[in-house]
Motif scaffolding. Structure first.
Motif, PDB file in Angstrom:
ATOM      1  N   THR B 224       0.814  -1.208   0.000  1.00  0.00           N
ATOM      2  CA  THR B 224       0.000   0.000   0.000  1.00  0.00           C
ATOM      3  C   THR B 224       0.856   1.269   0.000  1.00  0.00           C
ATOM      4  O   THR B 224       2.028   1.252   0.349  1.00  0.00           O
ATOM      5  CB  THR B 224      -0.929   0.021   1.223  1.00  0.00           C
ATOM      6  OG1 THR B 224      -0.135  -0.240   2.380  1.00  0.00           O
ATOM      7  CG2 THR B 224      -1.996  -1.047   1.087  1.00  0.00           C
ATOM      8  N   LEU B 225       0.236   2.360  -0.337  1.00  0.00           N
ATOM      9  CA  LEU B 225       0.924   3.642  -0.530  1.00  0.00           C
ATOM     10  C   LEU B 225       1.676   4.091   0.709  1.00  0.00           C
ATOM     11  O   LEU B 225       2.792   4.611   0.635  1.00  0.00           O
ATOM     12  CB  LEU B 225      -0.101   4.699  -0.969  1.00  0.00           C
ATOM     13  CG  LEU B 225       0.451   6.091  -1.236  1.00  0.00           C
ATOM     14  CD1 LEU B 225      -0.237   6.696  -2.450  1.00  0.00           C
ATOM     15  CD2 LEU B 225       0.241   7.005  -0.041  1.00  0.00           C
ATOM     16  N   ASN B 230       8.573   4.191   3.690  1.00  0.00           N
ATOM     17  CA  ASN B 230       9.465   3.326   4.468  1.00  0.00           C
ATOM     18  C   ASN B 230      10.536   2.690   3.600  1.00  0.00           C
ATOM     19  O   ASN B 230      11.714   2.663   3.941  1.00  0.00           O
ATOM     20  CB  ASN B 230       8.670   2.171   5.110  1.00  0.00           C
ATOM     21  CG  ASN B 230       7.757   2.657   6.196  1.00  0.00           C
ATOM     22  OD1 ASN B 230       7.733   3.850   6.489  1.00  0.00           O
ATOM     23  ND2 ASN B 230       7.007   1.749   6.776  1.00  0.00           N
ATOM     24  N   ILE B 231      10.081   2.171   2.465  1.00  0.00           N
ATOM     25  CA  ILE B 231      11.002   1.476   1.568  1.00  0.00           C
ATOM     26  C   ILE B 231      12.003   2.460   0.972  1.00  0.00           C
ATOM     27  O   ILE B 231      13.208   2.208   0.953  1.00  0.00           O
ATOM     28  CB  ILE B 231      10.207   0.784   0.438  1.00  0.00           C
ATOM     29  CG1 ILE B 231       9.420  -0.396   0.990  1.00  0.00           C
ATOM     30  CG2 ILE B 231      11.117   0.342  -0.672  1.00  0.00           C
ATOM     31  CD1 ILE B 231      10.252  -1.616   1.288  1.00  0.00           C
ATOM     32  N   LEU B 232      11.488   3.591   0.492  1.00  0.00           N
ATOM     33  CA  LEU B 232      12.364   4.542  -0.190  1.00  0.00           C
ATOM     34  C   LEU B 232      13.424   5.098   0.745  1.00  0.00           C
ATOM     35  O   LEU B 232      14.564   5.326   0.351  1.00  0.00           O
ATOM     36  CB  LEU B 232      11.544   5.678  -0.798  1.00  0.00           C
ATOM     37  CG  LEU B 232      10.699   5.304  -2.010  1.00  0.00           C
ATOM     38  CD1 LEU B 232       9.927   6.513  -2.512  1.00  0.00           C
ATOM     39  CD2 LEU B 232      11.550   4.724  -3.120  1.00  0.00           C
ATOM     40  N   ARG B 233      13.055   5.311   2.006  1.00  0.00           N
ATOM     41  CA  ARG B 233      14.043   5.845   2.935  1.00  0.00           C
ATOM     42  C   ARG B 233      15.142   4.836   3.222  1.00  0.00           C
ATOM     43  O   ARG B 233      16.261   5.211   3.564  1.00  0.00           O
ATOM     44  CB  ARG B 233      13.372   6.285   4.237  1.00  0.00           C
ATOM     45  CG  ARG B 233      12.510   7.510   4.020  1.00  0.00           C
ATOM     46  CD  ARG B 233      12.234   8.285   5.291  1.00  0.00           C
ATOM     47  NE  ARG B 233      11.167   9.240   5.108  1.00  0.00           N
ATOM     48  CZ  ARG B 233      11.316  10.457   4.559  1.00  0.00           C
ATOM     49  NH1 ARG B 233      12.491  10.835   4.129  1.00  0.00           N
ATOM     50  NH2 ARG B 233      10.283  11.274   4.426  1.00  0.00           N
ATOM     51  N   PHE B 255       1.068  12.370   2.873  1.00  0.00           N
ATOM     52  CA  PHE B 255       1.537  13.022   1.654  1.00  0.00           C
ATOM     53  C   PHE B 255       2.941  13.593   1.838  1.00  0.00           C
ATOM     54  O   PHE B 255       3.826  13.364   1.014  1.00  0.00           O
ATOM     55  CB  PHE B 255       0.567  14.128   1.242  1.00  0.00           C
ATOM     56  CG  PHE B 255       0.980  14.812  -0.029  1.00  0.00           C
ATOM     57  CD1 PHE B 255       1.881  15.873  -0.015  1.00  0.00           C
ATOM     58  CD2 PHE B 255       0.491  14.385  -1.255  1.00  0.00           C
ATOM     59  CE1 PHE B 255       2.286  16.500  -1.191  1.00  0.00           C
ATOM     60  CE2 PHE B 255       0.886  14.998  -2.434  1.00  0.00           C
ATOM     61  CZ  PHE B 255       1.787  16.047  -2.394  1.00  0.00           C
ATOM     62  N   SER B 256       3.126  14.338   2.899  1.00  0.00           N
ATOM     63  CA  SER B 256       4.441  14.990   3.043  1.00  0.00           C
ATOM     64  C   SER B 256       5.529  13.959   3.314  1.00  0.00           C
ATOM     65  O   SER B 256       6.669  14.108   2.864  1.00  0.00           O
ATOM     66  CB  SER B 256       4.406  16.064   4.128  1.00  0.00           C
ATOM     67  OG  SER B 256       4.035  15.479   5.350  1.00  0.00           O
ATOM     68  N   ASN B 257       5.183  12.892   4.007  1.00  0.00           N
ATOM     69  CA  ASN B 257       6.143  11.817   4.227  1.00  0.00           C
ATOM     70  C   ASN B 257       6.570  11.204   2.893  1.00  0.00           C
ATOM     71  O   ASN B 257       7.754  10.977   2.632  1.00  0.00           O
ATOM     72  CB  ASN B 257       5.506  10.746   5.123  1.00  0.00           C
ATOM     73  CG  ASN B 257       6.540   9.800   5.696  1.00  0.00           C
ATOM     74  OD1 ASN B 257       7.742  10.071   5.654  1.00  0.00           O
ATOM     75  ND2 ASN B 257       6.085   8.667   6.220  1.00  0.00           N
ATOM     76  N   LEU B 258       5.573  10.963   2.053  1.00  0.00           N
ATOM     77  CA  LEU B 258       5.827  10.364   0.744  1.00  0.00           C
ATOM     78  C   LEU B 258       6.662  11.282  -0.131  1.00  0.00           C
ATOM     79  O   LEU B 258       7.649  10.875  -0.738  1.00  0.00           O
ATOM     80  CB  LEU B 258       4.489  10.048   0.066  1.00  0.00           C
ATOM     81  CG  LEU B 258       4.534   9.289  -1.243  1.00  0.00           C
ATOM     82  CD1 LEU B 258       5.176   7.925  -1.049  1.00  0.00           C
ATOM     83  CD2 LEU B 258       3.118   9.119  -1.809  1.00  0.00           C
ATOM     84  N   PRO B 283       1.320  14.736  -7.021  1.00  0.00           N
ATOM     85  CA  PRO B 283       2.310  15.795  -6.773  1.00  0.00           C
ATOM     86  C   PRO B 283       3.452  15.384  -5.854  1.00  0.00           C
ATOM     87  O   PRO B 283       4.496  16.038  -5.827  1.00  0.00           O
ATOM     88  CB  PRO B 283       1.468  16.921  -6.150  1.00  0.00           C
ATOM     89  CG  PRO B 283       0.100  16.710  -6.704  1.00  0.00           C
ATOM     90  CD  PRO B 283      -0.052  15.218  -6.794  1.00  0.00           C
ATOM     91  N   ALA B 284       3.296  14.313  -5.115  1.00  0.00           N
ATOM     92  CA  ALA B 284       4.404  13.833  -4.276  1.00  0.00           C
ATOM     93  C   ALA B 284       5.606  13.459  -5.131  1.00  0.00           C
ATOM     94  O   ALA B 284       6.734  13.376  -4.635  1.00  0.00           O
ATOM     95  CB  ALA B 284       3.956  12.630  -3.448  1.00  0.00           C
ATOM     96  N   LEU B 285       5.361  13.248  -6.423  1.00  0.00           N
ATOM     97  CA  LEU B 285       6.443  12.856  -7.328  1.00  0.00           C
ATOM     98  C   LEU B 285       7.167  14.044  -7.944  1.00  0.00           C
ATOM     99  O   LEU B 285       8.199  13.882  -8.579  1.00  0.00           O
ATOM    100  CB  LEU B 285       5.863  12.018  -8.479  1.00  0.00           C
ATOM    101  CG  LEU B 285       5.064  10.780  -8.104  1.00  0.00           C
ATOM    102  CD1 LEU B 285       4.349  10.232  -9.334  1.00  0.00           C
ATOM    103  CD2 LEU B 285       5.981   9.713  -7.530  1.00  0.00           C
TER     104      LEU B 285
END
Lengths: 159, 585
Positions: B224-225, B230-233, B255-258, B283-285
């Motif tokens: 899930t989103l 978590n993974i990216l960090r 959103f801001s975390n992402l 927009p998170a991207l």
């Protein structure tokens, strides 16, 4: 035609080492069991405009060539669309090449609906009044009710 | 004897020189120079590519190349992707693994496409190759997460595990936990095919944590989103990332975390996944969009306005995969924003609908051809086309190497003139001199094949459906296309004449597929009889082809060159024309 003569020479049945005469055997095929492809296409009713297409088409195996994992993925998305219980209606406009679909459940009243239609088809509808219908534009929104009659949008309460 | 030695290099020198020669074509050329070069070359060939697993036997490969470290095999014909090849047809890898297990203890890389891979095969791989590094199963099937667990557990230095587009029996998300704590070598992990079932997320997190060289990670739909951050960090060094689900209720902190997690990935160039997208999260991207070169939104059911916004942030985009929700307006934006675009694929959102559901026409593709001069590869599904548009596209993009057009309704004519689309496709092959791959659609007569035979000199793969009038069409292609390797045809009025007249051509190609055409059983038998270097296979699921008169057309026909002779693993509905001849006698 020159082409076909040259073709006949070029495609004379000859299989095997040069100098050996192979029997030229095979005549063109007549098949009673299955319809040849062109008969099949006749059933589907071809026309570039697609105006006379039946609403539900017989699906041809493997056509269009979309891989199964893509189809599965998309079908899931489509399912959730109808599971939400939206009220989807088709909207067509005179002169527009495509029909659109909108979910009536999303809108809260006629003004919003009319605004969306105006944006979608890029035209103006005009002012609604009970007495005179829509004034100020050549377009009027209408719908077909369950009796099959064409009715002006806006007379019946939104609910 | 002394004179010879004065003129020859020691083997060691030649061997060293040959290590710089990587391409198969060059290696093959080297091996033809003389006997001693053939011998030296075959002992130092490390990589083998086998485009058709039935063209040669494992034993033959092993005999010629005893020191292989990397092998690539392809199984089923391409039309298997569209359900035209019945289940059980073949393409089993087990025999290959079994023989290589004994002969190639140092085999490190196995890449398979459209093959049937069982858990037994995977377990055998895990057991047999101590230096196993790369496993790519592209569009494969027949295995479960149990087989994956075996690979994870045993392969101590696994670098790449890529299951893209494969069908996996998802028995348990726990297989990921089988990677030992000592495994830190992963560079690429693609589990996007695992669907909506859960993968053990904590195991995934720990795995990502301990693999500092991980560059490519594609998650499955079940992730899930909220878990992406978590993974990216844990893997800010990622170059290629596939999200799982991209949907969640809009919450500012999520959103801001992402957005923060994405912006910390300074190397990220390629994105995919995006199942079930909530546009508000796009927009998170934005922080990484300027660096993006590849974007796969082909599962994302987002509408044109949101796509336009996203694409306008990606000026470096080279590759875009998208659904036809992008519409002509979205493609016009793409044409003005993304001048580096090389590859575009537009998939149909409603392929079986009778009416168009989106405003996507030939105009979108014309706009991209005009705005993106570097365009090389196109896959485009649409509902109408014109010769004029195709001519424009051809003139705008002479560098096209791959052009695949699918007009959804078979035999659709030019919507402006109601003529066949022969001239349009003719312009494509005439102007695009480097065209290697072409898929046709729409209303087409024999003329289009005349153009293809005349101009398609570099054409290697041609896909044809519902086209042509007579054998002349097929004859033009077989006699004219000098570089042709793969030809696949369905529902065309091509029969015996062109096939038999061009039988020798078939030995220069990898394979020919013909289904729902007009090739008779008799012609198939004749071909099988006269061409020993070809395997001629008739596929018929309803009844044996010899239960009908010889003049009856066969349902499906697959012809491929082979030095291994007829295969032994054919199911009951596949008949080899070699054997058929024997049976009759």
């Amino acid at each position: 035609m020159e082409n076909s003569v040259a073709y006949e020479k070029a495609t004379e049945l000859r299989l095997g080492l040069p100098g050996i005469d192979e029997p030229a055997v095979l005549s063109s095929v007549k098949n009673n069991k299955r319809p040849l492809h062109d008969e099949k296409s006749g059933e589907n009713g071809k026309s570039a405009q697609n105006e006379t297409d039946p609403p539900s088409k017989a699906q041809i195996v493997g056509w269009p060539p979309v891989q199964s994992y893509r189809k599965n993925n998309f079908q899931q998305a489509k399912k959730s669309e109808s599971e939400c219980g939206g009220i989807y209606v088709k909207v067509s406009m005179d002169g527009a090449p495509y029909l659109r679909k909108i979910d009536l459940k999303v809108y809260k009243g006629y003004p919003e609906l009319l605004q969306v239609l105006e944006n979608m088809f890029k035209f103006t509808i005009g002012e609604y009044s009970e007495r005179e219908g829509y004034k100020g534009s050549d377009y009027e929104p209408t719908y077909e009710d369950k009796d099959g009659d064409w009715m002006l949008v806006g007379d019946v309460p939104w609910e | 004897m002394q004179k010879e030695m004065a003129y020859s290099f020691p083997d060691e020198v030649l061997k060293h020189v040959f290590t710089f020669i990587q391409s198969d074509e060059d290696r093959n050329a080297v091996s033809l120079v003389c006997k001693s070069w053939y011998e030296i070359e075959r002992w130092c060939r490390r990589k083998v590519f086998i485009g058709n697993c039935y063209a040669v036997s494992p034993r033959m490969v092993i005999r010629r190349f005893p020191e292989v470290r990397s092998i690539e095999l392809k199984g089923k014909p391409h039309f298997a992707d569209f359900n035209l090849v019945p289940d059980g047809w073949g393409g089993y890898v087990l025999q290959w693994i079994a023989e290589m297990a004994g002969a190639y203890p140092w085999l490190g890389e196995i890449r398979l496409k459209r093959m049937v891979v069982t858990d037994e095969s995977l377990e055998l791989i895990a057991k047999s190759f101590k230096n196993f590094k790369v496993l790519v199963l592209f569009s494969c099937e027949g295995f479960s997460t149990d087989g994956l667990a075996a690979i994870a557990a045993s392969c101590k230095n696994l670098r790449e595990l890529d299951l893209r587009e494969s069908e996996v029996d998802d028995l348990s998300g726990h297989w990921l936990a089988h990677f030992p704590e000592t495994c830190t070598s992963l560079v690429s992990l693609n589990i996007s095919c695992l669907g909506s079932d859960e993968v053990s997320f904590s195991a995934l997190e720990r795995l990502v944590d301990r693999c500092p060289n991980l560059r490519s990670l594609q998650l499955n739909r079940g992730v899930t989103l909220d878990k992406i951050a978590n993974i990216l960090r844990r893997a800010p060094q990622l170059v290629d990332f596939g999200t799982g689900n991209y949907a969640a209720e809009l919450q500012p902190d999520v959103f801001s975390n992402l957005a923060g997690a994405f912006s910390s990935c300074k190397e990220l160039k390629s994105l995919s996944g995006f199942w079930d997208v909530v546009p508000a999260y796009l927009p998170a991207l934005y922080s990484i969009c300027p660096r993006l070169t590849s974007l796969n939104l082909s599962y994302a059911t987002i509408q044109s306005p949101d796509l336009i916004k996203l694409v306008s942030h990606c000026p470096r985009l080279q590759r875009l995969l998208v659904l036809d929700y992008v519409e002509d307006s979205g493609l016009e934006e793409l044409a003005s924003s993304c001048k580096d675009l090389q590859e575009l694929r537009v998939f149909p959102s409603d392929p079986f609908g009778a009416e168009p559901n989106v405003s996507l026409t030939e105009q979108g593709l014309v706009a991209v051809s005009l705005g993106c001069p570097k365009l090389q590869s196109v896959l485009y599904f649409c509902r109408r086309m014109s010769n004029a548009a195709l001519v424009t596209i051809a003139q705008n993009c002479p560098n096209l190497t791959c052009f695949r057009l699918c007009i959804i309704e078979p035999k659709t004519a030019d919507y402006l003139t109601l003529e066949p689309l022969d001239a349009g496709f003719g312009a494509i092959v005439e102007h695009c001199k480097d065209l290697r791959r072409l898929s046709l659609s729409g209303l087409l007569t024999d003329h289009v094949f005349e153009y293809i035979g005349t101009y398609g000199k570099k054409l290697e793969m041609l896909s044809v459906a519902f086209a042509g009038d007579s054998d002349l069409g097929l004859h033009h292609v077989l006699s004219g296309c000098e570089s042709l390797r793969k030809l696949e045809i369905r529902d065309c009025p091509f029969g015996d004449k062109a096939l038999l007249a061009n039988a020798a051509k078939l030995e220069t190609m990898r394979s020919l597929w013909m289904s729902s055409c007009a090739v008779s059983f008799g012609a198939c038998k004749l071909l099988g009889q006269k061409m020993p270097k070809l395997n001629v296979e008739v596929i018929d699921e309803t009844e044996p082809p010899d239960s009908r008169p010889e003049s009856y057309p066969v349902d499906k026909l697959y012809i491929y060159r082979s030095v291994a002779g007829p295969r032994f693993d054919m199911p009951p509905f596949v008949w080899s024309m070699d054997e058929a001849v024997k049976i009759l006698h």
